[in-house]
Design a protein around this motif. Structure first.
Motif, PDB file in Angstrom:
ATOM      1  N   ASP A  75      31.304  46.810  38.057  1.00 29.03           N
ATOM      2  CA  ASP A  75      30.797  45.739  38.915  1.00 29.03           C
ATOM      3  C   ASP A  75      31.934  44.748  39.147  1.00 29.03           C
ATOM      4  OD1 ASP A  75      29.363  43.889  40.292  1.00 29.03           O
ATOM      5  OD2 ASP A  75      27.857  43.532  38.751  1.00 29.03           O
ATOM      6  N   ARG A  77      34.034  42.005  42.003  1.00 31.32           N
ATOM      7  CA  ARG A  77      34.094  41.251  43.254  1.00 31.32           C
ATOM      8  C   ARG A  77      35.574  40.999  43.534  1.00 31.32           C
ATOM      9  NH1 ARG A  77      29.064  37.054  41.908  1.00 31.32           N
ATOM     10  NH2 ARG A  77      27.568  38.724  41.406  1.00 31.32           N
ATOM     11  N   ASN A  79      38.889  39.878  45.813  1.00 28.85           N
ATOM     12  CA  ASN A  79      39.563  39.140  46.880  1.00 28.85           C
ATOM     13  C   ASN A  79      40.798  39.930  47.285  1.00 28.85           C
ATOM     14  OD1 ASN A  79      37.879  36.966  45.691  1.00 28.85           O
ATOM     15  ND2 ASN A  79      39.014  35.678  47.122  1.00 28.85           N
ATOM     16  N   GLY A 120      37.918  39.850  53.417  1.00 31.76           N
ATOM     17  CA  GLY A 120      37.922  39.832  51.952  1.00 31.76           C
ATOM     18  C   GLY A 120      38.570  38.617  51.353  1.00 31.76           C
ATOM     19  N   THR A 123      35.111  35.148  48.959  1.00 33.12           N
ATOM     20  CA  THR A 123      34.133  35.934  48.201  1.00 33.12           C
ATOM     21  C   THR A 123      33.283  34.997  47.361  1.00 33.12           C
ATOM     22  OG1 THR A 123      35.702  36.226  46.374  1.00 33.12           O
ATOM     23  CG2 THR A 123      35.675  37.935  48.072  1.00 33.12           C
ATOM     24  N   TYR A 124      32.327  35.598  46.654  1.00 33.96           N
ATOM     25  CA  TYR A 124      31.452  34.831  45.767  1.00 33.96           C
ATOM     26  C   TYR A 124      31.689  35.289  44.327  1.00 33.96           C
ATOM     27  CZ  TYR A 124      28.835  33.614  50.019  1.00 33.96           C
ATOM     28  OH  TYR A 124      28.468  33.157  51.259  1.00 33.96           O
ATOM     29  N   PRO A 125      32.794  34.943  43.724  1.00 33.50           N
ATOM     30  CA  PRO A 125      33.040  35.364  42.345  1.00 33.50           C
ATOM     31  C   PRO A 125      32.140  34.609  41.373  1.00 33.50           C
ATOM     32  CG  PRO A 125      34.725  33.832  43.032  1.00 33.50           C
ATOM     33  CD  PRO A 125      33.891  34.108  44.250  1.00 33.50           C
ATOM     34  N   THR A 131      38.542  37.454  35.077  1.00 32.97           N
ATOM     35  CA  THR A 131      39.140  37.574  36.401  1.00 32.97           C
ATOM     36  C   THR A 131      40.596  37.980  36.238  1.00 32.97           C
ATOM     37  OG1 THR A 131      37.664  35.839  37.227  1.00 32.97           O
ATOM     38  CG2 THR A 131      39.565  36.381  38.574  1.00 32.97           C
ATOM     39  N   TYR A 214      31.908  29.798  48.640  1.00 32.76           N
ATOM     40  CA  TYR A 214      33.046  30.582  49.100  1.00 32.76           C
ATOM     41  C   TYR A 214      34.245  30.232  48.222  1.00 32.76           C
ATOM     42  CZ  TYR A 214      31.635  32.670  53.595  1.00 32.76           C
ATOM     43  OH  TYR A 214      31.080  33.450  54.575  1.00 32.76           O
ATOM     44  N   ASN A 256      37.283  39.964  40.110  1.00 31.31           N
ATOM     45  CA  ASN A 256      36.356  39.190  39.286  1.00 31.31           C
ATOM     46  C   ASN A 256      35.278  40.120  38.738  1.00 31.31           C
ATOM     47  OD1 ASN A 256      33.487  37.444  39.625  1.00 31.31           O
ATOM     48  ND2 ASN A 256      35.084  36.376  38.506  1.00 31.31           N
ATOM     49  N   TYR A 257      35.052  40.078  37.410  1.00 35.14           N
ATOM     50  CA  TYR A 257      34.064  40.937  36.754  1.00 35.14           C
ATOM     51  C   TYR A 257      32.857  40.066  36.361  1.00 35.14           C
ATOM     52  CZ  TYR A 257      37.960  44.232  36.363  1.00 35.14           C
ATOM     53  OH  TYR A 257      39.023  45.055  36.631  1.00 35.14           O
ATOM     54  N   PRO A 258      31.806  40.021  37.189  1.00 35.77           N
ATOM     55  CA  PRO A 258      30.701  39.092  36.950  1.00 35.77           C
ATOM     56  C   PRO A 258      29.887  39.367  35.694  1.00 35.77           C
ATOM     57  CG  PRO A 258      30.192  40.585  38.759  1.00 35.77           C
ATOM     58  CD  PRO A 258      31.620  40.813  38.413  1.00 35.77           C
TER      59      PRO A 258
END
Length: 262
Positions: A75, A77, A79, A120, A123-125, A131, A214, A256-258
């Motif tokens: 998973d 996200r 940039n 890209g 994004t919504y990190p 990260t 953002y 980014n690893y949510p």
């Protein structure tokens, strides 16, 4: 005093009686042993069941942990950036990079230019999650090394880059306030080396309250006293614009690893 000798019949009777007692005792002992063996067998069976259950549970937890680890890393996200080389000089020209009024050895925070391609970029990190910054290049050197006839006589600073992923609308002051209030270790993102190679390093991911979520990659330049200075004495890092050399960097991506907190 004399005793009368026992007859053969009496002796046989006593022998039968004694033999019967021995048989009874032997039967009782056998029964006890059999019972104990049964109890041991039951205990061993129960223990084996417990072991099997524990092994099955452990296997299940390990499998779940592996699955969770895989999901957490899958998973992402991301940039995207353009791999364009940015230098101290181009950042000053393109983004009005100036020294921080509260500490002239550092610059203000500015958004990393994206080369005009917005794909890209925003994004919504997830904030406060692992990260990773993937660089194509990151060059830092000490210009004072080349000074003649005395090294570091005028310029004893070396310029590095620091990065953070945060709200695109954030000002440098807001970023610094957020770093201070959250106790973020911004030095983990200190980037640059004479070898100018690619690297992957941790950077903070934060959100400033009240701003649109953002997010973009920000950079600031930081001067430190060069490690080539053999007698630093009371030397302090110098003005970031005037000293430390024109470092450069190029960014491949920010991941980014949510699901992975830090």
């Amino acid at each position: 005093m004399s005793t009368q000798a026992k007859t053969l019949e009496q002796l046989i009777t006593e022998l039968h009686s004694t033999n019967g007692e021995l048989i009874t005792a032997n039967n009782e002992l056998t029964s006890t042993v059999v019972n104990k063996m049964g109890a041991i067998d039951t205990a061993l069976a129960n223990a084996q069941t417990e072991v099997n259950t524990a092994v099955t549970t452990a296997d299940s937890r390990i499998s779940q942990a592996i699955l969770d680890l895989a999901k957490s890393h899958a998973d992402m996200r991301i940039n995207y950036y353009d791999r364009k080389v940015h230098t101290k000089d181009t950042l000053v020209q393109d983004n009005a990079l100036v020294a921080d009024p509260n500490d002239e050895s550092k610059s203000i925070w500015v958004r990393v230019p994206n080369g005009g391609d917005w794909s890209g970029f925003h994004t919504y990190p997830a904030a406060n999650r692992m990260t990773k910054l993937h660089t194509v290049a990151g060059y830092s050197y000490s210009p004072g090394y080349s000074e003649s006839p005395v090294q570091y006589a005028r310029d004893w600073s070396r310029t590095y880059m620091q990065f953070i992923l945060t709200n695109s609308e954030a000002t440098s002051e807001q970023i610094n306030e957020n770093i201070a209030s959250q106790g973020v270790d911004i030095n983990i993102s200190l980037t640059g080396g004479w070898w100018n190679g690619s690297s992957v390093r941790d950077i903070p991911s934060m959100q400033v309250s009240g701003l649109h979520t953002y997010s973009s990659l920000f950079v600031r330049l930081v001067n430190v006293v060069s490690d080539g200075v053999t007698e630093p004495g009371d030397k302090q890092p110098q003005n970031i614009i005037q000293f430390g050399g024109s470092c450069n960097f190029a960014i491949d991506r920010v991941v980014n690893y949510p699901r992975i907190p830090v």
